[in-house]
Design a protein around this motif. Structure first.
Motif, PDB file in Angstrom:
ATOM      1  N   GLU A   1      35.126  51.176 -17.967  1.00  0.00           N
ATOM      2  CA  GLU A   1      35.675  49.881 -17.553  1.00  0.00           C
ATOM      3  C   GLU A   1      35.154  49.456 -16.181  1.00  0.00           C
ATOM      4  O   GLU A   1      34.988  48.267 -15.914  1.00  0.00           O
ATOM      5  CB  GLU A   1      37.205  49.930 -17.548  1.00  0.00           C
ATOM      6  CG  GLU A   1      37.796  50.003 -18.941  1.00  0.00           C
ATOM      7  CD  GLU A   1      39.292  50.309 -18.952  1.00  0.00           C
ATOM      8  OE1 GLU A   1      39.895  50.521 -17.869  1.00  0.00           O
ATOM      9  OE2 GLU A   1      39.856  50.357 -20.065  1.00  0.00           O
TER      10      GLU A   1
ATOM     11  N   ASP B   1      32.215  50.120 -15.186  1.00  0.00           N
ATOM     12  CA  ASP B   1      30.764  49.996 -15.383  1.00  0.00           C
ATOM     13  C   ASP B   1      29.960  51.073 -14.654  1.00  0.00           C
ATOM     14  O   ASP B   1      28.856  50.828 -14.189  1.00  0.00           O
ATOM     15  CB  ASP B   1      30.271  48.598 -14.989  1.00  0.00           C
ATOM     16  CG  ASP B   1      28.888  48.312 -15.552  1.00  0.00           C
ATOM     17  OD1 ASP B   1      28.570  48.823 -16.647  1.00  0.00           O
ATOM     18  OD2 ASP B   1      28.100  47.602 -14.883  1.00  0.00           O
TER      19      ASP B   1
ATOM     20  N   LYS C   1      28.359  54.487 -19.572  1.00  0.00           N
ATOM     21  CA  LYS C   1      28.302  53.801 -20.865  1.00  0.00           C
ATOM     22  C   LYS C   1      28.092  54.853 -21.949  1.00  0.00           C
ATOM     23  O   LYS C   1      27.674  55.977 -21.677  1.00  0.00           O
ATOM     24  CB  LYS C   1      27.203  52.745 -20.896  1.00  0.00           C
ATOM     25  CG  LYS C   1      25.797  53.296 -20.822  1.00  0.00           C
ATOM     26  CD  LYS C   1      24.778  52.178 -20.873  1.00  0.00           C
ATOM     27  CE  LYS C   1      23.377  52.764 -20.732  1.00  0.00           C
ATOM     28  NZ  LYS C   1      22.359  51.718 -20.763  1.00  0.00           N
TER      29      LYS C   1
ATOM     30  N   THR D   1      25.424  54.336 -15.880  1.00  0.00           N
ATOM     31  CA  THR D   1      24.808  53.012 -15.808  1.00  0.00           C
ATOM     32  C   THR D   1      24.024  52.968 -14.485  1.00  0.00           C
ATOM     33  O   THR D   1      24.179  53.868 -13.637  1.00  0.00           O
ATOM     34  CB  THR D   1      25.887  51.910 -15.783  1.00  0.00           C
ATOM     35  OG1 THR D   1      26.671  52.085 -14.594  1.00  0.00           O
ATOM     36  CG2 THR D   1      26.763  51.963 -17.023  1.00  0.00           C
TER      37      THR D   1
ATOM     38  N   GLN E   1      24.718  51.160 -12.023  1.00  0.00           N
ATOM     39  CA  GLN E   1      25.772  51.153 -10.996  1.00  0.00           C
ATOM     40  C   GLN E   1      26.338  52.568 -10.801  1.00  0.00           C
ATOM     41  O   GLN E   1      26.616  52.986  -9.683  1.00  0.00           O
ATOM     42  CB  GLN E   1      26.877  50.180 -11.406  1.00  0.00           C
ATOM     43  CG  GLN E   1      27.933  49.973 -10.352  1.00  0.00           C
ATOM     44  CD  GLN E   1      28.967  48.931 -10.767  1.00  0.00           C
ATOM     45  OE1 GLN E   1      28.753  48.127 -11.666  1.00  0.00           O
ATOM     46  NE2 GLN E   1      30.106  48.934 -10.108  1.00  0.00           N
TER      47      GLN E   1
END
Length: 141
Positions: free
Chosen positions: A73, A75, A78, A94, A96
């Motif tokens: 959530e 990010d 994934k 990810t 990020q």
């Protein structure tokens, strides 16, 4: 005051968790120390499943699933299909999440320096050896 090994270990563990928590809070990351540990495992193993992480930490799969869901959530993580097992999904960072992991690595290095300040290499090696033996003693119980 006479503190035994168990109490000393609790004090150290609590101090580390408190310090890490306050640092994460100061950076407004909205994650807990356990999230950091999960990110570290995902980064180290490149791709793994929630079951792999639960086994690694010897934690309940539901607890790890909640942590992973929060990281998704935010990010930082994934899911991608697992080519070896269609029933499971692999977890990957990810971009990020990778950036966060890099900044957390710097923080970990700084914490390592702070926590070992004034401790010579021989004493530190002894501590690590003793801590690993204590962990092993509990794992084999």
């Amino acid at each position: 005051m006479n503190i035994n090994a168990l109490e000393a270990t609790f004090h150290l563990s609590h101090a580390i968790k408190q310090h890490l928590g306050s640092q994460l809070e100061a950076k407004n990351l909205n994650i807990a120390p356990m999230h950091v540990r999960v990110l570290k495992v995902i980064n180290k193993h490149q791709s793994c499943t929630a079951i792999d992480i639960a086994s690694f930490f010897k934690r309940d799969k539901a607890q790890i699933t909640r942590l992973v869901k929060q990281l998704i959530e935010l990010d930082f993580v994934k899911k991608k299909p697992n080519p070896e097992d269609k029933r499971s999904q692999l977890l990957v960072l990810t971009p990020q999440g990778t950036a966060l992991q890099k900044s957390l690595s710097v923080f970990s290095e700084d914490l390592q320096k702070q926590i070992t300040q004034g401790i010579n290499a021989e004493d530190l090696a002894t501590f690590v050896k003793v801590a690993e033996k204590m962990t092993s003693n509990l794992s084999n119980a």
